[in-house]
Write an enzyme that holds these catalytic residues in place. Structure first.
Site, short mmCIF file in Angstrom:
data_model
loop_
_atom_site.label_atom_id
_atom_site.label_comp_id
_atom_site.label_asym_id
_atom_site.label_seq_id
_atom_site.Cartn_x
_atom_site.Cartn_y
_atom_site.Cartn_z
N GLN A 1 -0.05 -3.15 -5.84
CA GLN A 1 0.80 -3.95 -6.44
C GLN A 1 0.74 -5.50 -6.02
OE1 GLN A 1 4.51 -1.70 -5.77
NE2 GLN A 1 5.66 -2.92 -7.52
N ARG B 1 7.14 -1.80 -10.82
CA ARG B 1 6.29 -0.54 -10.80
C ARG B 1 5.78 -0.32 -12.22
NH1 ARG B 1 9.45 3.70 -6.77
NH2 ARG B 1 7.66 4.75 -7.45
N ASN C 1 -1.88 6.71 -7.71
CA ASN C 1 -0.49 6.93 -8.01
C ASN C 1 0.12 6.09 -9.05
OD1 ASN C 1 1.00 8.69 -6.00
ND2 ASN C 1 0.13 7.23 -4.38
N PRO C 2 1.17 6.60 -9.67
CA PRO C 2 1.81 7.57 -9.35
C PRO C 2 1.08 8.76 -10.05
CG PRO C 2 2.73 6.45 -11.29
CD PRO C 2 1.65 5.73 -10.86
N SER D 1 -3.42 15.63 -6.94
CA SER D 1 -3.23 16.41 -5.63
C SER D 1 -1.95 16.50 -5.27
CB SER D 1 -3.95 15.21 -4.65
OG SER D 1 -3.25 13.78 -4.80
N ASP E 1 2.18 16.25 0.84
CA ASP E 1 3.52 16.06 1.37
C ASP E 1 3.98 17.64 2.10
OD1 ASP E 1 4.69 13.86 -0.92
OD2 ASP E 1 2.99 14.92 -1.58
N ARG F 1 2.98 17.50 5.40
CA ARG F 1 3.72 16.75 6.47
C ARG F 1 4.92 17.62 6.56
NH1 ARG F 1 2.85 11.58 2.15
NH2 ARG F 1 1.30 10.31 3.50
N HIS G 1 5.29 13.78 -6.65
CA HIS G 1 4.81 13.25 -5.34
C HIS G 1 5.61 11.97 -5.41
CE1 HIS G 1 2.38 11.73 -2.38
NE2 HIS G 1 2.10 10.83 -3.23
P1 NAD Z 1 -7.81 0.73 -2.52
O1 NAD Z 1 -7.24 -0.56 -2.98
O2 NAD Z 1 -8.27 0.71 -0.97
O3 NAD Z 1 -8.74 1.23 -3.16
C1 NAD Z 1 -9.01 1.53 -4.56
C2 NAD Z 1 -10.15 1.31 -5.41
O4 NAD Z 1 -10.36 1.47 -6.62
C3 NAD Z 1 -10.73 -0.57 -4.96
O5 NAD Z 1 -11.96 -0.18 -4.06
C4 NAD Z 1 -11.04 -0.90 -6.48
O6 NAD Z 1 -12.05 -1.70 -6.50
C5 NAD Z 1 -11.15 0.43 -7.32
N1 NAD Z 1 -11.06 0.42 -8.70
C6 NAD Z 1 -10.08 -0.16 -9.18
N2 NAD Z 1 -10.20 -0.19 -10.61
C7 NAD Z 1 -11.35 0.69 -10.93
C8 NAD Z 1 -12.14 1.17 -11.73
N3 NAD Z 1 -11.61 0.85 -13.30
N4 NAD Z 1 -13.30 1.68 -11.74
C9 NAD Z 1 -13.67 1.88 -10.44
N5 NAD Z 1 -13.07 1.40 -9.28
C10 NAD Z 1 -11.77 0.90 -9.53
O7 NAD Z 1 -6.31 1.75 -2.56
P2 NAD Z 1 -6.45 3.29 -1.93
O8 NAD Z 1 -5.47 3.11 -0.79
O9 NAD Z 1 -7.91 3.79 -1.57
O10 NAD Z 1 -5.55 4.27 -2.86
C11 NAD Z 1 -6.13 4.62 -4.11
C12 NAD Z 1 -5.13 5.20 -5.02
O11 NAD Z 1 -4.74 6.57 -4.29
C13 NAD Z 1 -3.92 4.45 -4.89
O12 NAD Z 1 -3.39 4.54 -6.41
C14 NAD Z 1 -2.90 4.97 -3.94
O13 NAD Z 1 -1.53 4.72 -4.41
C15 NAD Z 1 -3.38 6.38 -4.11
N6 NAD Z 1 -2.81 7.24 -3.17
C16 NAD Z 1 -2.65 8.58 -3.45
C17 NAD Z 1 -2.12 9.48 -2.48
C18 NAD Z 1 -1.60 10.74 -2.86
O14 NAD Z 1 -1.19 11.60 -2.18
N7 NAD Z 1 -1.83 11.18 -4.34
C19 NAD Z 1 -2.00 9.36 -1.30
C20 NAD Z 1 -2.71 7.93 -0.71
C21 NAD Z 1 -3.04 7.08 -1.80
#
Ligand code: NAD
Length: 321
Positions: A87, A93, A125-126, A148, A153, A156, A180
């Site tokens: 973000q 959002r 996400n989302p 996932s 959750d 947790r 989630h």
């Molecule tokens: P991050 O920013 O560390 O990593 C995201 C990566 O995606 C970056 O390295 C970026 O270069 C890459 N990226 C972006 N667009 C791309 C594309 N078109 N092709 C290939 N790579 C691309 O973020 P993060 O902390 O690793 O989180 C990743 C996602 O997972 C986020 O959306 C976050 O909200 C989500 N997440 C989900 C859960 C869950 O329980 N579902 C938990 C934690 C995080």
């Protein structure tokens, strides 16, 4: 697809950031995969993560880890989408949702172009909305595109219950259902401690004076977990990485495990055309069956409220999927 066939157990991970790389680290140690291909639009990041991981080779089971490309989707057993934009200041959002939906849609197109027969596991996400976007775009069977969901959750929730009751977490069975996100809820009717339904266990436990208040607090603490971690360290990665290994293992080993992954409902619980988390049997082809248990009225109402919130967001997104 028969994931137990002679082919290498191959997992492709898109997004080499905090979540993708931690998942790869945990997956490498698990010994579940024989091949891990990592893709990121930032190729330097993908290269760096691969080098850092392969230097751990002497310390974990043999596995090939390398930078991947869309050609890797063709024979992958599981494709994990952990790519996403963060973000930006001033960004709403909904704007972020549109951005991430566009990213996962284009990944779905690449997967379809490679005629992949693998299971797609969405983490970005989302997660519930993006799972639905990928499913619609790919046009696959609903069980093959999963999110996932609330597997993290639920972990947790089990942790907090285990701490409160002073019982080994492995003797605590509990699920968070729905979105989630903020509208998720604890399915107390399905919660068991030491093999007993929680209502029967509480009088034995006697660790709190007001069980109802304690339950509300634990449920809220589960919802707030991610906010606190992000406040402290900027991102969550360890527990989600392990949750992804759990889901991946259920698929690669054809375990038929009950997990609260996000999946498309088609009449179950009276709901249609929405992806959210309910107990599902996860096996080699993704979700094999949704367990449509009898939820009490308050939990069913919470599930429906979660579904209507997700549907509203999906409608707002208004993407031509
Ligand atoms: P991050 O920013 O560390 O990593 C995201 C990566 O995606 C970056 O390295 C970026 O270069 C890459 N990226 C972006 N667009 C791309 C594309 N078109 N092709 C290939 N790579 C691309 O973020 P993060 O902390 O690793 O989180 C990743 C996602 O997972 C986020 O959306 C976050 O909200 C989500 N997440 C989900 C859960 C869950 O329980 N579902 C938990 C934690 C995080």
């Amino acid at each position: 697809m028969d994931n137990t066939s002679g082919k290498k157990r191959k997992v492709v991970v898109i997004g080499a950031g905090a979540v993708g790389s931690t998942f790869c680290y945990a997956l490498a140690q698990s010994g579940l995969a024989e091949e891990i291909a990592i893709i990121d639009q930032n190729n330097n990041l993908a290269q760096g993560q691969v080098l850092d991981l392969v230097h751990g080779h002497p310390f974990f089971p043999t596995v090939s880890i390398r930078v991947g490309n869309p050609g890797d989707y063709a024979d992958a057993h599981i494709i994990v989408i952990a790519a996403g934009a963060a973000q930006r200041p001033g960004e709403t959002r909904l704007q972020l949702l549109r951005k991430n939906a566009t990213i996962v849609r284009s990944i779905a197109d690449d997967i379809v172009a490679q005629k992949s027969a693998g299971v797609i596991l969405v983490v970005s996400n989302p997660v519930d909305i993006l799972t639905q976007v990928v499913l619609k775009r790919a046009g696959y069977d609903r069980g093959r595109v999963i999110g996932s969901g609330t597997v993290l959750d639920s972990a947790r929730f089990r942790h907090l219950l285990s701490e409160h009751c002073g019982i080994d977490i492995h003797n605590v069975h509990a699920n968070i259902l729905g979105e989630h996100g903020d509208s998720e809820f604890a399915a107390w009717s399905m919660t068991h401690v030491a093999g007993m339904q929680i209502d029967k266990y509480c009088p034995i436990c006697r660790r709190c004076d007001d069980c109802a208040a304690k339950r509300r607090q634990i449920e809220q603490d589960v919802r707030d977990s991610a906010y606190h971690i992000i406040e402290y360290k900027g991102a969550t990665c360890f527990a989600i990485g392990l949750a992804l290994v759990r889901i991946t293992g259920a698929i690669l080993r054809g375990e038929r495990s009950i997990l609260t992954v996000s999946t498309m409902l088609d009449g179950e619980f009276g709901l249609h055309d929405v992806c959210l988390s309910v107990p599902s049997i996860v096996s080699e082809n993704g979700v094999d069956k949704i367990i449509e248990n009898q939820l009490p009225d308050d939990e069913l109402a919470a599930l429906k409220a979660s579904a209507s919130l997700l549907k509203k967001a999906m409608n707002q997104l208004d993407l031509d999927v």
